[in-house]
Design a protein around this motif. Structure first.
Motif, PDB file in Angstrom:
ATOM      1  N   ASN A  76     -18.352 -17.850  29.572  1.00 33.71           N
ATOM      2  CA  ASN A  76     -19.075 -18.444  30.950  1.00 33.71           C
ATOM      3  C   ASN A  76     -20.442 -18.880  30.892  1.00 33.71           C
ATOM      4  OD1 ASN A  76     -16.872 -17.016  32.293  1.00 33.71           O
ATOM      5  ND2 ASN A  76     -18.053 -15.005  32.886  1.00 33.71           N
ATOM      6  N   TYR A  77     -21.627 -18.107  30.081  1.00 31.43           N
ATOM      7  CA  TYR A  77     -22.692 -19.217  29.821  1.00 31.43           C
ATOM      8  C   TYR A  77     -22.581 -20.450  28.929  1.00 31.43           C
ATOM      9  CZ  TYR A  77     -27.201 -20.186  28.253  1.00 31.43           C
ATOM     10  OH  TYR A  77     -28.451 -20.968  27.735  1.00 31.43           O
ATOM     11  N   PHE A  78     -22.047 -20.868  27.694  1.00 32.93           N
ATOM     12  CA  PHE A  78     -21.291 -22.316  27.396  1.00 32.93           C
ATOM     13  C   PHE A  78     -20.718 -22.886  28.683  1.00 32.93           C
ATOM     14  CE2 PHE A  78     -23.744 -22.188  23.832  1.00 32.93           C
ATOM     15  CZ  PHE A  78     -23.875 -21.220  23.895  1.00 32.93           C
ATOM     16  N   ASN A  79     -20.092 -22.917  29.344  1.00 32.83           N
ATOM     17  CA  ASN A  79     -19.074 -23.827  30.261  1.00 32.83           C
ATOM     18  C   ASN A  79     -20.450 -24.410  30.744  1.00 32.83           C
ATOM     19  OD1 ASN A  79     -16.247 -24.511  29.508  1.00 32.83           O
ATOM     20  ND2 ASN A  79     -15.887 -21.722  29.916  1.00 32.83           N
ATOM     21  N   GLY A  80     -21.299 -22.972  31.579  1.00 31.29           N
ATOM     22  CA  GLY A  80     -22.168 -22.992  32.332  1.00 31.29           C
ATOM     23  C   GLY A  80     -23.472 -24.586  31.637  1.00 31.29           C
ATOM     24  N   LEU A  81     -22.623 -24.733  30.447  1.00 27.36           N
ATOM     25  CA  LEU A  81     -24.486 -25.333  30.582  1.00 27.36           C
ATOM     26  C   LEU A  81     -23.953 -27.275  30.691  1.00 27.36           C
ATOM     27  CD1 LEU A  81     -25.440 -23.618  26.744  1.00 27.36           C
ATOM     28  CD2 LEU A  81     -27.087 -23.638  29.424  1.00 27.36           C
ATOM     29  N   GLU A  82     -22.577 -27.504  30.657  1.00 33.27           N
ATOM     30  CA  GLU A  82     -22.286 -28.952  31.067  1.00 33.27           C
ATOM     31  C   GLU A  82     -23.041 -29.352  31.158  1.00 33.27           C
ATOM     32  OE1 GLU A  82     -18.331 -29.639  30.923  1.00 33.27           O
ATOM     33  OE2 GLU A  82     -20.055 -31.360  30.399  1.00 33.27           O
ATOM     34  N   GLY A  83     -23.350 -30.311  30.656  1.00 28.48           N
ATOM     35  CA  GLY A  83     -24.373 -31.456  31.372  1.00 28.48           C
ATOM     36  C   GLY A  83     -25.623 -31.193  31.372  1.00 28.48           C
ATOM     37  N   ALA A 141      -8.249 -39.668   7.634  1.00 28.88           N
ATOM     38  CA  ALA A 141      -7.003 -40.942   7.691  1.00 28.88           C
ATOM     39  C   ALA A 141      -5.854 -40.520   7.828  1.00 28.88           C
ATOM     40  CB  ALA A 141      -7.122 -41.524   5.750  1.00 28.88           C
ATOM     41  N   TYR A 142      -6.350 -39.241   7.953  1.00 27.08           N
ATOM     42  CA  TYR A 142      -4.554 -38.385   8.427  1.00 27.08           C
ATOM     43  C   TYR A 142      -4.557 -37.378   9.751  1.00 27.08           C
ATOM     44  CZ  TYR A 142      -3.145 -39.906   3.977  1.00 27.08           C
ATOM     45  OH  TYR A 142      -2.452 -40.665   2.872  1.00 27.08           O
ATOM     46  N   ALA A 143      -6.329 -37.140  10.477  1.00 27.78           N
ATOM     47  CA  ALA A 143      -6.189 -36.520  11.783  1.00 27.78           C
ATOM     48  C   ALA A 143      -5.912 -37.436  12.712  1.00 27.78           C
ATOM     49  CB  ALA A 143      -7.616 -36.438  11.380  1.00 27.78           C
ATOM     50  N   LYS A 144      -4.681 -36.255  13.716  1.00 28.58           N
ATOM     51  CA  LYS A 144      -4.708 -37.555  14.799  1.00 28.58           C
ATOM     52  C   LYS A 144      -5.583 -36.693  16.192  1.00 28.58           C
ATOM     53  CE  LYS A 144      -0.660 -35.062  12.859  1.00 28.58           C
ATOM     54  NZ  LYS A 144      -0.904 -35.071  11.821  1.00 28.58           N
ATOM     55  N   ASP A 145      -6.332 -38.200  16.456  1.00 32.96           N
ATOM     56  CA  ASP A 145      -7.068 -38.123  17.642  1.00 32.96           C
ATOM     57  C   ASP A 145      -6.223 -36.599  19.217  1.00 32.96           C
ATOM     58  OD1 ASP A 145      -8.760 -39.515  16.914  1.00 32.96           O
ATOM     59  OD2 ASP A 145      -7.858 -40.690  17.621  1.00 32.96           O
ATOM     60  N   ASN A 146      -5.094 -36.700  19.187  1.00 37.41           N
ATOM     61  CA  ASN A 146      -4.304 -36.328  20.309  1.00 37.41           C
ATOM     62  C   ASN A 146      -4.292 -34.369  19.577  1.00 37.41           C
ATOM     63  OD1 ASN A 146      -1.977 -34.563  20.964  1.00 37.41           O
ATOM     64  ND2 ASN A 146      -0.515 -36.029  20.983  1.00 37.41           N
ATOM     65  N   MET A 147      -4.801 -34.654  17.975  1.00 39.78           N
ATOM     66  CA  MET A 147      -4.413 -32.650  17.761  1.00 39.78           C
ATOM     67  C   MET A 147      -6.725 -32.895  17.896  1.00 39.78           C
ATOM     68  SD  MET A 147      -2.294 -31.337  16.638  1.00 39.78           S
ATOM     69  CE  MET A 147      -2.877 -29.967  15.170  1.00 39.78           C
ATOM     70  N   ILE A 148      -7.042 -33.692  17.505  1.00 45.08           N
ATOM     71  CA  ILE A 148      -8.742 -33.032  17.782  1.00 45.08           C
ATOM     72  C   ILE A 148      -9.237 -33.019  19.228  1.00 45.08           C
ATOM     73  CG2 ILE A 148     -10.355 -34.285  17.189  1.00 45.08           C
ATOM     74  CD1 ILE A 148      -9.429 -36.076  15.134  1.00 45.08           C
ATOM     75  N   LYS A 149      -8.295 -34.270  20.189  1.00 37.38           N
ATOM     76  CA  LYS A 149      -8.587 -33.667  21.668  1.00 37.38           C
ATOM     77  C   LYS A 149      -8.215 -32.139  21.998  1.00 37.38           C
ATOM     78  CE  LYS A 149      -9.469 -37.736  23.048  1.00 37.38           C
ATOM     79  NZ  LYS A 149      -8.751 -39.588  22.482  1.00 37.38           N
ATOM     80  N   GLN A 150      -6.223 -31.600  21.430  1.00 36.94           N
ATOM     81  CA  GLN A 150      -5.925 -30.675  22.308  1.00 36.94           C
ATOM     82  C   GLN A 150      -6.883 -29.625  22.271  1.00 36.94           C
ATOM     83  OE1 GLN A 150      -1.974 -29.693  20.912  1.00 36.94           O
ATOM     84  NE2 GLN A 150      -1.913 -32.268  20.179  1.00 36.94           N
ATOM     85  N   GLN A 151      -7.712 -29.808  21.273  1.00 36.10           N
ATOM     86  CA  GLN A 151      -8.448 -28.153  21.018  1.00 36.10           C
ATOM     87  C   GLN A 151      -9.658 -28.442  21.722  1.00 36.10           C
ATOM     88  OE1 GLN A 151     -10.445 -28.036  16.427  1.00 36.10           O
ATOM     89  NE2 GLN A 151     -10.294 -29.468  17.079  1.00 36.10           N
ATOM     90  N   TYR A 152     -10.172 -29.313  22.498  1.00 34.96           N
ATOM     91  CA  TYR A 152     -11.073 -29.101  23.373  1.00 34.96           C
ATOM     92  C   TYR A 152     -10.656 -28.366  24.644  1.00 34.96           C
ATOM     93  CZ  TYR A 152     -14.246 -31.971  19.814  1.00 34.96           C
ATOM     94  OH  TYR A 152     -14.732 -32.231  19.268  1.00 34.96           O
ATOM     95  N   LYS A 153      -9.134 -28.631  25.144  1.00 36.89           N
ATOM     96  CA  LYS A 153      -8.631 -28.314  26.405  1.00 36.89           C
ATOM     97  C   LYS A 153      -8.901 -27.116  25.866  1.00 36.89           C
ATOM     98  CE  LYS A 153      -5.156 -31.310  28.137  1.00 36.89           C
ATOM     99  NZ  LYS A 153      -4.292 -32.117  26.462  1.00 36.89           N
ATOM    100  N   ILE A 154      -8.970 -26.027  25.168  1.00 35.92           N
ATOM    101  CA  ILE A 154      -7.904 -24.675  24.963  1.00 35.92           C
ATOM    102  C   ILE A 154      -9.980 -24.341  25.130  1.00 35.92           C
ATOM    103  CG2 ILE A 154      -8.103 -22.858  23.173  1.00 35.92           C
ATOM    104  CD1 ILE A 154      -5.781 -24.499  22.078  1.00 35.92           C
ATOM    105  N   TYR A 155     -10.843 -24.749  24.638  1.00 37.73           N
ATOM    106  CA  TYR A 155     -11.878 -24.545  24.102  1.00 37.73           C
ATOM    107  C   TYR A 155     -13.006 -25.636  24.925  1.00 37.73           C
ATOM    108  CZ  TYR A 155      -9.171 -21.760  20.515  1.00 37.73           C
ATOM    109  OH  TYR A 155      -9.349 -21.280  19.833  1.00 37.73           O
ATOM    110  N   PRO A 156     -13.076 -25.993  26.243  1.00 36.24           N
ATOM    111  CA  PRO A 156     -13.495 -26.359  27.287  1.00 36.24           C
ATOM    112  C   PRO A 156     -15.567 -26.280  26.567  1.00 36.24           C
ATOM    113  CG  PRO A 156     -12.897 -25.020  28.108  1.00 36.24           C
ATOM    114  CD  PRO A 156     -12.856 -24.856  27.256  1.00 36.24           C
ATOM    115  N   TYR A 157     -16.100 -25.232  25.922  1.00 36.63           N
ATOM    116  CA  TYR A 157     -17.221 -25.765  26.028  1.00 36.63           C
ATOM    117  C   TYR A 157     -17.976 -26.437  24.569  1.00 36.63           C
ATOM    118  CZ  TYR A 157     -15.744 -21.744  24.025  1.00 36.63           C
ATOM    119  OH  TYR A 157     -14.710 -20.491  23.224  1.00 36.63           O
TER     120      TYR A 157
END
Ligand SMILES: *[C@@H]1O[C@H](CO)[C@@H](O)[C@H](O)[C@H]1NC(C)=O
Ligand SMILES: *[C@@H]1O[C@H](CO)[C@@H](O)[C@H](O)[C@H]1NC(C)=O
Ligand SMILES: *[C@@H]1O[C@H](CO)[C@@H](O)[C@H](O)[C@H]1NC(C)=O
Length: 484
Positions: free
Chosen positions: A269-276, A361-377
């Protein structure tokens, strides 16, 4: 013999010669004595030398590089003929300092010990160190400037300086480093070798085994990062898994639960609230004596937690630190974080080359971004758990390493694997994956510890037993170390 069969014979011979020439080394690794960067305790004999190999094995007649190594001799007259070869993590860390503690380690009882400096690191010639990226980050902090663009400019400066010195940035990678270790084994005429790696060099030692299986007796891997893991796709999840382990422990402990409540929920809750949100702190820069108004945000507070997770003695303070942050008392932590930034050089060229060619070189941006859906903060705000990331690699421009290096492989070689349950980087699951491919491996899980627990005192007895009998069953009589 008829003419046609002579011709065919000649053709076969020339084929054989071609394939033989491809097999054969077109260079000879050399050994040249050198002064010791470090010496072991005076009770032990220390020898120091350079391994001299081509910078780029694809250009074997080209420039050579010098990689120092230190041999510490066991005093045991009945010592075994299979030494232990150690190299450090990072990538980019130096590997030689460990010899100062070797007299306290049981592995020296029965075997010689070799510390090997990876190409491009501190004592290697050349070394790809430089403070360009670190300075760029400091300038960004000092002047509250956007960090990403400053860092990319630092990357460019570092790259320009190293390429102007004719350094081939594409030659500093795991494939070449693994070949360096094999060349050292051959040059020292070692028939049987135990490889000891930590973190990044866990993956490096696995690559040595993958590419040069002959002559490898066993592996000791402490918090290894296997080559088949694309860490950028996982690090946000890994960090949160480590935190969740702490939250869960607190929840399980009645005193902790009463004191801190549902910490996981409070944290989110706290870290989500720190957005911006931006905070400002008066920071005294010790070197210049200037007081700077430095802005910080959620990113730096996450950085504080990340740094704390690496410090074994402070892991237990995390519930307290998070509670303090939630109560608005984060200035003191932000200052500590800025201190660390101001005392850090930033990633070296070696770290850049390895990370970019081998991981990014082998990391997929799509995979990197998926993590932020789970941990938006963890999203936005430009915080990176790792100090090397996509836009830096786009600028570093080294080719990917050979795809075979990134593949998992099977082996029956015995392996001792260590991991810490609150490691934010190399989670215990990596050891479970390695165990799947290497069924003669044994795992040690160190509770309440994070990155690199096996190399410390608590791991020493296990390493001793393992080296003496790598196929023997490892047991633990300690409640906070689980052998499985
Ligand atoms: C918390 O307790 C549960 C139930 O006893 C147990 O399964 C779990 O492993 C514990 N978690 C941690 C992180 O210790
Ligand atoms: C720094 O933070 C203050 C608030 O603490 C804010 O007013 C200011 O705009 C920030 N500066 C930058 C460059 O973000
Ligand atoms: C691990 O740390 C937690 C929290 O500090 C503590 O309650 C627990 O007893 C420790 N576990 C072990 C096995 O030492």
């Amino acid at each position: 013999m008829k003419k046609s069969s002579i011709q065919i014979f000649a053709i076969i011979i020339s084929f054989l010669q071609i394939s033989f020439a491809q097999e054969k080394k077109t260079y000879l690794p050399k050994i040249e004595p050198c002064p010791c960067a470090f010496k072991a305790d005076s009770s032990l004999n220390t020898r120091c030398a350079y391994l001299i190999v081509p910078e780029n094995r694809k250009k074997p007649a080209g420039k050579t590089i010098k990689l120092p190594f230190i041999v510490v001799e066991s005093n045991n007259p009945q010592k075994k003929k299979d030494p232990v070869l150690f190299t450090g993590g990072g990538p980019g860390g130096s590997s030689l300092g460990i010899v100062r503690s070797v007299h306290r380690r049981s592995l020296i009882k029965n075997r010689d010990f070799i510390a090997f400096e990876q190409r491009g690191t501190q004592y290697a010639l050349p070394n790809l160190g430089g403070n360009e990226i670190g300075e760029a980050l400091k300038t960004a902090f000092r002047n509250n400037l956007p960090k990403d663009s400053m860092i990319v400019a630092g990357v460019k400066r570092l790259r320009e300086r190293l390429t102007a010195q004719s350094i081939d940035l594409s030659a500093y990678n795991t494939v070449e480093s693994a070949a360096d270790i094999e060349d050292l084994r051959l040059a020292l005429k070692i028939d049987s070798l135990n490889l000891y790696g930590i973190s990044y060099s866990g993956g490096l030692m696995m690559t040595v085994l993958h590419n040069f299986p002959t002559g490898i007796r066993s592996l000791i891997l402490d918090s290894p990062l296997p080559e088949f893991i694309n860490i950028d796709e996982e690090e946000v999840g890994n960090f949160n898994e480590a935190l969740n382990t702490i939250f869960q422990k607190c929840q399980n402990d009645s005193l902790c639960r009463i004191k801190y409540g549902n910490l996981k929920e409070k944290f989110r809750n706290y870290f989500n609230g720190l957005e911006g949100k931006t905070f400002s702190v008066a920071y005294l820069e010790k070197e210049t004596g200037n007081t700077l108004n430095i802005n910080y945000s959620r990113s730096e507070l996450i950085g504080v937690l990340e740094n704390t997770l690496y410090d074994f003695s402070k892991i237990k303070d995390i519930p307290d630190i998070i509670t303090e942050m939630i109560n608005g008392n984060h200035e003191v932590y932000a200052k500590k974080f800025i201190d660390d930034i101001f005392h850090n050089q930033g990633p070296s060229g070696m770290r850049m080359s390895v990370y970019c060619s081998d991981k990014m070189a082998y990391a997929k941006d799509n995979m990197i971004k998926q993590q932020y859906k789970i941990y938006p903060y963890m999203a936005g705000a430009g915080y990176y758990l790792n100090d090397v990331y996509r836009s830096m690699c786009d600028c570093w421009k080294v080719p990917p390493i050979a795809p075979e290096t990134k593949m998992a492989f099977y082996s029956t070689v015995p392996v001792l694997l260590g991991a810490g349950d609150t490691d934010p980087a190399c989670r215990p699951i990596y050891n479970d994956l390695i165990h799947h491919y290497m069924p003669n491996s044994q795992r040690l899980l160190f509770l309440n510890r994070s990155h690199g627990p096996l190399i410390r005192q608590d791991g020493d007895g296990f390493i001793e037993k393992f080296l003496n009998n790598p196929y023997g069953k490892i047991v633990s009589d300690k409640s906070d170390i689980i052998a499985y």
